[in-house]
Write an enzyme that holds these catalytic residues in place. Sequence first.
Site, mmCIF file in Angstrom:
data_model
loop_
_atom_site.group_PDB
_atom_site.id
_atom_site.type_symbol
_atom_site.label_atom_id
_atom_site.label_comp_id
_atom_site.label_asym_id
_atom_site.label_seq_id
_atom_site.Cartn_x
_atom_site.Cartn_y
_atom_site.Cartn_z
ATOM 1 N N ASP A 1 -5.567 7.705 -1.661
ATOM 2 C CA ASP A 1 -6.483 6.941 -0.812
ATOM 3 C C ASP A 1 -7.889 7.403 -1.152
ATOM 4 O OD1 ASP A 1 -4.638 5.399 0.720
ATOM 5 O OD2 ASP A 1 -4.080 7.233 1.775
ATOM 6 N N HIS B 1 0.842 -1.204 0.000
ATOM 7 C CA HIS B 1 0.000 0.000 0.000
ATOM 8 C C HIS B 1 0.881 1.259 0.000
ATOM 9 C CE1 HIS B 1 -3.593 2.321 1.780
ATOM 10 N NE2 HIS B 1 -2.581 3.161 1.934
ATOM 11 N N GLU B 2 1.826 1.293 0.923
ATOM 12 C CA GLU B 2 2.657 2.497 1.073
ATOM 13 C C GLU B 2 3.550 2.720 -0.144
ATOM 14 O OE1 GLU B 2 2.022 4.648 3.282
ATOM 15 O OE2 GLU B 2 0.648 3.377 4.421
ATOM 16 N N HIS C 1 1.959 4.439 -3.068
ATOM 17 C CA HIS C 1 1.716 5.883 -2.958
ATOM 18 C C HIS C 1 2.819 6.738 -3.605
ATOM 19 C CE1 HIS C 1 -1.898 6.201 -0.684
ATOM 20 N NE2 HIS C 1 -1.437 5.769 0.473
#
Lengths: 173, 357
Positions: free
Chosen positions: B320, B307-308, B311
């Site tokens: 998000d 997820h990170e 980004h």
Amino acid sequence: MFSIRLKWIKKNFIMLILFIAFSSITQDKALASMDKPKQNCSLSINSTQLSTDHVILNFSLENPYNKKMRLLIWHTPFEGFLSDLFIITNKDTGKKLNYQGPMVKRLQPQPEDYLSLTQNQRSSTTLNLSFSYHFKQGHYQVQLKKNTFHFEDEHLTPFLFTCETSTVNFSIK
Amino acid sequence: MKHLIKIMIAITAIITLQANAAKPQLDVQVSVVKAENGNVNATLNITNNGNGQQKILGWYTDLNEEHIFSVKKDGVEVDFFGPHYKRQAPTDKDFIKLKSGQSLTKTFELSALYDMSSTGNYEVSYHVKSMHLYSNKGQQKKSERLAVEQLSSAISVIWLDGIEVKGTANKGKPGGGGGASDCIGGTCFTGRCDNSQKTEVISALAAADQITNSSVAYLSSHSANNTSARYNTWFGDATSTRYNTAVDHFDAINDAIDNQPITFDCSCKKSYFAYVYPTQPYKVYLCRAFWNANELGTDSRAGTIVHELSHFNAVAGTDDVVYGQSGAQSLATSAPDQALNNADSHEYFAENTPNQN
């Protein structure tokens, strides 16, 4: 005859008051629902002392529901910069400004992640956009990126509210 | 010239004499123990064996305030990652008073502040020197004020087995194994990660590598007109443009894990899982929910890393849009293009929990 009528009024006095009170409440409700698309959200840029490191944005929101509510402040200006909140475009180049702040992955909302708003209460906040976006001299426009706001009433019933704000133009000299 | 040397020796002798004269009878001992999770605990004991009361500047009894331990690995001084404060001269309240026979005992975790992640023999000792170690000398003569006071312990020795890097993560990374920063096999640490946290992060990164490899393998064995439940659940209807975006995103995440210098920071104490600055690759800040999560599965450590990384603008530049599995599933149905811009959608596709083909 007159005395009988008086008696009747006396008898029904409490009922009458209740009836009047009730009808005024329903009238309020009807008015509120007719009013629905009013400006509950507002976005503005403070034009005094505008510079590349001082771009102050004011955001305010009025409780759009006729009761006490709480707003989840995630992804709203009320929590400051924990996500990319705005779409800022340099009108001279047509380019979107990169968000320089943090993006946070969270677990469950905590009690401090809610903002309580009583009926008709307006809450506002200010943010210095230059903390999270790099500005140069030029012409810009800013708008709110995510306009779906998550409200809850006292029974934790969720309400989704679309926060309509206009696009705001400003220039940095 | 000869005279000059004599005078110098004389001055040095006077300073030494004064330092000795001022030295109180404090005995210092350090014992070092390795915890089961790989952390290294040093216990400092300072005892006043003199007859009267002795004072010692409190900063020099606290590893969070000063660099009070010397740590050597195989004879070479190990880097210290703790703070260096610039302070004003101490006042009386900064001194700790020890009565005759009284002791002060404190335990500190060393591996968060010294790089103790590689295999070797570590020598730990207490060693401090200051012009104000035992008293506030503001009122004294200049020569006395300038005398440096020292306090040391004997060396305590401990053998540590280093943190191993398993799996294929880090294989092509630059700068692995050594250097000035706190790195293990190309993965670096800041913000006081202790040995236990480093071990857990290395393991979570290997798990992130595994679920990313699985995602890349899925995408290369399917196509836009041949997707299955796994893709459709998290990214919705496929077009060739959308499908290629998914391919590009997971290739970039995979490249970040395998080839880019990822830094993990352990200083965050918030309830979040983690956060990044999308314009600052490849630094990931880990918070409390990360340490409480499982290594694999929904909202796991491995998934959080995916997820990170997604980004970073240099990787996939995701946003998000919505949070959580149900939100991500609705997004896939209602707005597939947005799902490909949503970090959680990437995380859940990679975590693939419950398992879908």
